[in-house]
Design a protein around this motif. Structure first.
Motif, PDB file in Angstrom:
ATOM      1  N   UNK A 205      -3.991  -3.914  -6.370  1.00 22.82           N
ATOM      2  CA  UNK A 205      -5.441  -3.848  -6.145  1.00 22.82           C
ATOM      3  C   UNK A 205      -6.277  -4.189  -7.379  1.00 22.82           C
ATOM      4  N   UNK A 206      -5.836  -3.756  -8.558  1.00 21.16           N
ATOM      5  CA  UNK A 206      -6.688  -3.946  -9.740  1.00 21.16           C
ATOM      6  C   UNK A 206      -6.956  -5.423 -10.045  1.00 21.16           C
ATOM      7  N   UNK A 207      -6.013  -6.299  -9.721  1.00 20.38           N
ATOM      8  CA  UNK A 207      -6.251  -7.717 -10.013  1.00 20.38           C
ATOM      9  C   UNK A 207      -7.316  -8.294  -9.079  1.00 20.38           C
TER      10      UNK A 207
ATOM     11  N   UNK B 223       0.335   9.977  -2.477  1.00 18.16           N
ATOM     12  CA  UNK B 223      -0.675   9.657  -3.507  1.00 18.16           C
ATOM     13  C   UNK B 223      -0.066   8.836  -4.635  1.00 18.16           C
ATOM     14  N   UNK B 224       1.190   9.142  -4.979  1.00 22.18           N
ATOM     15  CA  UNK B 224       1.846   8.373  -6.035  1.00 22.18           C
ATOM     16  C   UNK B 224       2.026   6.923  -5.590  1.00 22.18           C
ATOM     17  N   UNK B 225       2.389   6.759  -4.337  1.00 21.67           N
ATOM     18  CA  UNK B 225       2.571   5.411  -3.802  1.00 21.67           C
ATOM     19  C   UNK B 225       1.252   4.639  -3.835  1.00 21.67           C
ATOM     20  N   UNK B 226       0.180   5.302  -3.423  1.00 23.65           N
ATOM     21  CA  UNK B 226      -1.122   4.628  -3.415  1.00 23.65           C
ATOM     22  C   UNK B 226      -1.551   4.251  -4.831  1.00 23.65           C
ATOM     23  N   UNK B 227      -1.260   5.133  -5.790  1.00 25.78           N
ATOM     24  CA  UNK B 227      -1.595   4.818  -7.177  1.00 25.78           C
ATOM     25  C   UNK B 227      -0.770   3.622  -7.659  1.00 25.78           C
TER      26      UNK B 227
ATOM     27  N   UNK C 206       8.004   2.727   1.328  1.00 25.99           N
ATOM     28  CA  UNK C 206       6.671   2.287   1.712  1.00 25.99           C
ATOM     29  C   UNK C 206       5.864   3.482   2.212  1.00 25.99           C
ATOM     30  N   UNK C 207       4.603   3.219   2.503  1.00 30.26           N
ATOM     31  CA  UNK C 207       3.737   4.280   3.035  1.00 30.26           C
ATOM     32  C   UNK C 207       4.320   4.837   4.333  1.00 30.26           C
ATOM     33  N   UNK C 208       4.967   3.974   5.114  1.00 33.46           N
ATOM     34  CA  UNK C 208       5.588   4.405   6.373  1.00 33.46           C
ATOM     35  C   UNK C 208       6.770   5.336   6.111  1.00 33.46           C
ATOM     36  N   UNK C 209       7.671   4.915   5.254  1.00 34.78           N
ATOM     37  CA  UNK C 209       8.874   5.714   5.004  1.00 34.78           C
ATOM     38  C   UNK C 209       8.531   7.035   4.320  1.00 34.78           C
TER      39      UNK C 209
ATOM     40  N   UNK D 229      -7.664  -4.304  -1.719  1.00 32.14           N
ATOM     41  CA  UNK D 229      -6.290  -4.432  -2.209  1.00 32.14           C
ATOM     42  C   UNK D 229      -5.379  -3.361  -1.631  1.00 32.14           C
ATOM     43  N   UNK D 230      -5.872  -2.130  -1.595  1.00 30.48           N
ATOM     44  CA  UNK D 230      -5.081  -1.026  -1.035  1.00 30.48           C
ATOM     45  C   UNK D 230      -4.829  -1.260   0.453  1.00 30.48           C
ATOM     46  N   UNK D 231      -5.887  -1.636   1.169  1.00 29.12           N
ATOM     47  CA  UNK D 231      -5.748  -1.908   2.605  1.00 29.12           C
ATOM     48  C   UNK D 231      -4.780  -3.070   2.830  1.00 29.12           C
ATOM     49  N   UNK D 232      -4.900  -4.093   2.002  1.00 29.69           N
ATOM     50  CA  UNK D 232      -4.054  -5.285   2.073  1.00 29.69           C
ATOM     51  C   UNK D 232      -2.577  -4.915   1.960  1.00 29.69           C
ATOM     52  N   UNK D 233      -2.252  -4.031   1.001  1.00 28.42           N
ATOM     53  CA  UNK D 233      -0.859  -3.660   0.788  1.00 28.42           C
ATOM     54  C   UNK D 233      -0.332  -2.816   1.948  1.00 28.42           C
TER      55      UNK D 233
END
Lengths: 325, 325
Positions: A170-172, A159-163, A235-238, A202-206
């Motif tokens: 994403x915000x831009x 969750x921290x990573x996603x934030x 990363x989300x993977x690691x 943006x989240x999906x993109x990253x």
């Protein structure tokens, strides 16, 4: 309605026409250089496309769009100093081509220049656009700070990573869409739906970026595969691998994380990728990416304009998701 | 009318009340630190005093004033990285207390924060204030760039130096006064007169700085005397000395410029000061300072408000000119 391609062409022409041959040369030349490196121009394109949903005239949103693109490139410029990155889009970064001080100061004036363009937003929308832009700009810095903080932390939660990526990336996209919608004359509800569309894309993109770094094709990806693995990027993977690993996998992951021997680069990438495969984190990441993508599309579905007007944004979202580079 | 002291107190209280205890700590803590170092708060004070010439309510200009002070402190933060300065106002600079990356990123968010405060300018004045602020901010970066450029140039002309300090120092004083005047309800003519007052006070102020560095009293000046001489800074004094020197003085100056032996620091300061004295550049600098000071006062004289209202600005201008620190 303008197509995606036509919109890219329109904004690229506008950006290329900006005159950076001002004095002092040492301050403005690097800005022209950074902007000439190209890039996908996604953010200003999103602004114009969102505007176009509600208005046939997109010229009214061009200056705001340019401001967002200049700001985005400013963040890359300063991030490259902090990351000690030598190359960007196949060319030397500013702090390598010139020096650190030039990169700092040219970046500063780029940020100011982005505000100069934002200030040209049609007057009735200036205050909300300015406020959203400043909020977004600060959030991007916050995201970058979390990114730096995470490097020095042993454990980062998903969750921290996603934030962090919400703030950093994403915000831009959300801001680009919402400001475009406003300037096009959208109501608050549609503008917010487009903001949410941007956040989720943006989240999906990253997450797609995280996947491409490990599972992409070097020929089309444009960068070396495994860069994130080599620098131990959480990363989300690691993050999920560290969470799910048991027994030997824990030892293997930890050993490779401590190993920075450049002669073992290829082995490290192979070994860590194998652990990822065994733990099924690729699927976890793909599922999450799909989750955000679906959420994004659901937001776009609700925007109260004719379906055919939304086709180009749909195509763009698809393109960003199913890209190879 | 508020006195100078009361205005300083008012703005200092407002600045001290800003909450920087936001997350991520690593991003916002350095900003609170920089602002806690104090400083004279001259710029926001000028904004409130200019506002006060035309309006009894100065609270309307407080946010704009804070924005200018935050921006000023941002420039010091980034300049200190570029100058590799370790100490500011007797305390460690941000890049020394934390590190370069923190100083870059916290500076970036400071700049954004200054825009957030500027955006709170009363709406009828927002656009002109925003435009003048961005123009001024860019000019300050230009001034810094010229300052850096001049270090690597053998010859700098006096006019070039004056243009550099106009950009680096004077325009922000002009901007502070003009925005305050606007927000107070001044007409364009008075606002411009106050801008010009600020420019000329700023130029005189910087020449005073050059003089104090050589001829100040170490006890009251707060810094070591001769710092500019030791780092060969092309001040108004040195520029004129290089222009006027003949025969042995040329050789002596050039030899000392090439000498960076720290064991000879005291001798270098003494010798260069002697050359300055022989060539009479102190008087040249004092005369120029007086010229700008008189010009500033002439501008203030023309501002169409009652004479007694201008007393505090007059006193402040005097204080800046006849200071020892």
């Amino acid at each position: 309605m303008n197509t995606f391609d036509k919109t890219v062409q329109l904004i690229s022409t506008e950006i290329d026409q900006i005159d950076w041959s001002k004095e002092p040369r040492g301050l403005y030349e690097p800005i022209g250089y950074v902007l000439s490196l190209g890039g996908k121009r996604i953010r200003p394109v999103l602004t114009l496309m969102a505007c176009n949903l509600f208005s046939d005239d997109v010229q009214v949103a061009v200056n705001t769009a340019i401001g967002l693109e200049i700001f985005h490139n400013f963040t890359l410029l300063h991030d490259d100093i902090m990351d000690r990155a030598d190359v960007r889009r196949g060319r030397l970064t500013v702090h390598k081509k010139w020096n650190d001080n030039t990169a700092i100061l040219s970046g500063d004036v780029m940020q100011i220049t982005s505000y100069k363009f934002i200030a040209k937003t049609p007057s009735q929308y200036l205050k909300p656009v300015l406020d959203l832009f400043s909020q977004t700009a600060a959030e991007i810095c916050e995201g970058q700070q979390y990114d730096v903080d995470f490097e020095n932390r042993e454990l980062v939660k998903a969750e921290e990573y996603l934030e962090m990526i919400r703030l950093k990336t994403a915000v831009l996209l959300g801001c680009a869409l919402k400001t475009g919608a406003w300037i096009g004359g959208a109501g608050e509800e549609d503008a917010q739906l487009l903001y949410d569309f941007g956040i989720n894309i943006g989240l999906a993109f990253q997450l797609k970026d995280d996947l491409l770094d490990v599972y992409g094709d070097e020929k089309t990806f444009g960068k070396k595969i495994g860069g994130d693995i080599l620098c131990n990027k959480k990363t989300y993977l690691l993050i999920h691998a560290l969470e799910l690993a048991k027994g030997d996998d824990v030892t293997e992951l930890q050993n490779w994380l401590l190993n920075s021997d450049e002669n073992l680069s290829e082995q490290k990438i192979k070994a860590v990728t194998s652990v990822f495969d065994r733990l099924g984190v690729k699927t976890i990441c793909e599922d999450k990416m799909q989750f955000f993508y679906s959420k994004a599309i659901a937001k776009l579905d609700k925007v109260a304009v004719l379906e055919n007007k939304k086709q180009e944004l749909r195509k763009l979202a698809e393109k960003l998701m199913f890209r190879n580079d």
